[in-house]
Design an enzyme around this catalytic site. Sequence first.
Site, PDB file in Angstrom:
ATOM      1  N   ASN A  12      14.634  58.329  50.331  1.00  0.00           N
ATOM      2  CA  ASN A  12      15.195  57.354  51.270  1.00  0.00           C
ATOM      3  C   ASN A  12      16.603  57.015  50.795  1.00  0.00           C
ATOM      4  O   ASN A  12      16.771  56.301  49.814  1.00  0.00           O
ATOM      5  CB  ASN A  12      14.303  56.095  51.283  1.00  0.00           C
ATOM      6  N   LYS A  14      18.700  55.180  52.191  1.00  0.00           N
ATOM      7  CA  LYS A  14      19.142  53.856  52.665  1.00  0.00           C
ATOM      8  C   LYS A  14      20.523  54.009  53.307  1.00  0.00           C
ATOM      9  O   LYS A  14      20.822  55.055  53.867  1.00  0.00           O
ATOM     10  CB  LYS A  14      19.145  52.844  51.531  1.00  0.00           C
ATOM     11  N   HIS A  97       9.651  49.266  55.971  1.00  0.00           N
ATOM     12  CA  HIS A  97      10.249  49.207  54.633  1.00  0.00           C
ATOM     13  C   HIS A  97      10.541  47.743  54.310  1.00  0.00           C
ATOM     14  O   HIS A  97      10.925  46.966  55.184  1.00  0.00           O
ATOM     15  CB  HIS A  97      11.538  50.048  54.596  1.00  0.00           C
ATOM     16  N   GLU A  99      12.947  46.317  53.001  1.00  0.00           N
ATOM     17  CA  GLU A  99      14.299  45.837  53.351  1.00  0.00           C
ATOM     18  C   GLU A  99      14.379  45.495  54.838  1.00  0.00           C
ATOM     19  O   GLU A  99      15.114  44.594  55.236  1.00  0.00           O
ATOM     20  CB  GLU A  99      15.339  46.884  52.938  1.00  0.00           C
ATOM     21  N   GLU A 169       4.829  50.199  48.063  1.00  0.00           N
ATOM     22  CA  GLU A 169       6.110  49.926  47.428  1.00  0.00           C
ATOM     23  C   GLU A 169       6.165  48.454  47.023  1.00  0.00           C
ATOM     24  O   GLU A 169       6.551  47.598  47.838  1.00  0.00           O
ATOM     25  CB  GLU A 169       7.253  50.207  48.403  1.00  0.00           C
ATOM     26  N   GLY A 175      14.492  49.238  43.687  1.00  0.00           N
ATOM     27  CA  GLY A 175      15.899  49.101  43.315  1.00  0.00           C
ATOM     28  C   GLY A 175      16.131  48.210  42.112  1.00  0.00           C
ATOM     29  O   GLY A 175      17.265  47.802  41.851  1.00  0.00           O
ATOM     30  N   SER A 214      11.508  52.411  42.140  1.00  0.00           N
ATOM     31  CA  SER A 214      12.224  52.892  40.948  1.00  0.00           C
ATOM     32  C   SER A 214      11.598  54.149  40.345  1.00  0.00           C
ATOM     33  O   SER A 214      11.536  54.301  39.123  1.00  0.00           O
ATOM     34  CB  SER A 214      12.332  51.779  39.899  1.00  0.00           C
TER      35      SER A 214
HETATM   36  C1  PEP Z   1      12.834  52.621  48.452  1.00  0.00           C
HETATM   37  O1  PEP Z   1      13.897  52.273  48.940  1.00  0.00           O
HETATM   38  O2  PEP Z   1      11.893  52.925  49.182  1.00  0.00           O
HETATM   39  C2  PEP Z   1      12.726  52.670  46.995  1.00  0.00           C
HETATM   40  C3  PEP Z   1      11.553  52.897  46.466  1.00  0.00           C
HETATM   41  O3  PEP Z   1      13.885  52.466  46.272  1.00  0.00           O
HETATM   42  P1  PEP Z   1      14.090  52.726  44.703  1.00  0.00           P
HETATM   43  O4  PEP Z   1      13.484  54.065  44.373  1.00  0.00           O
HETATM   44  O5  PEP Z   1      15.578  52.714  44.528  1.00  0.00           O
HETATM   45  O6  PEP Z   1      13.410  51.630  43.981  1.00  0.00           O
END
Ligand code: PEP
Length: 252
Positions: A12, A14, A97, A99, A169, A175, A214
């Site tokens: 992803n 973003k 998601h 976000e 998640e 992040g 992450s």
């Molecule tokens: C995500 O945006 O779905 C995500 C898991 O981000 P990150 O790997 O940067 O934590």
Amino acid sequence: MTKTSKKLIAGNWKMNGSQQHVAAFFQRLSQHTLPNTEIVVCPPSIYLPQAAQSLKALPQVKLGAQDVSAHLPGAYTGEIAASMLLEHDCRYVLVGHSERREYHQETDAQIADKFFAAKAAGLIPVLCVGETHAQRLAEQTNAVVVSQLSDILSRQGATAFDGALLAYEPVWAIGTGLTATPEQAEAVHLLLRETIDGYDSTVAERLSILYGGSVKAANAAALFKMPNIDGALVGGASLQAEEFLAICESNK
Ligand code: PEP
């Protein structure tokens, strides 16, 4: 869609990237012998046509979008319909998601609308669920993730998840550099599978459940050893081709 022993790794991006980044990223992937993994890349929608063009030479890599409208084409300024994503060779789309939940106040009901709009058009929705840090500390993780499934389950039962993916998640791991331990992630993945199993054991058994938060090359292998972790949804680390490839190769 049937779960295979292959892991599915989705990147992803973003709101990151550029035309130059798209070109360089897929060129790097095309120079590499890709591992026996399902690979999905979700760039910003504006780069989907360019990415689709690059992927003609990389049939193993599939395209995904980061969001989709719940509506059919029409007067919805700024939105992108599922049928339009399909026109650009998208196969997958993220829905819910964290976000989008946090910055756009998307509710479970709106997320369910998007999920079903994606499915109706023939896309594979990837439903993202996960708890905040405060919810984990309050021991609400299980209740939160199960409630994030409930709008979808109440409309169509487990059948809704036939032809879909789930991604666990934890919001506190996205992040932040903090990753759920393999055991923490496995416990939630098992709960999610058992929840679907309560409706339909066949759907539960073949549902792929990705972990996100992450994920990087250094922690992917340990996560992938867990029996209910079927792949990863990778944010930051999916922007660098070498790191993303290393994650894709971690399932050995
Ligand atoms: C995500 O945006 O779905 C995500 C898991 O981000 P990150 O790997 O940067 O934590």
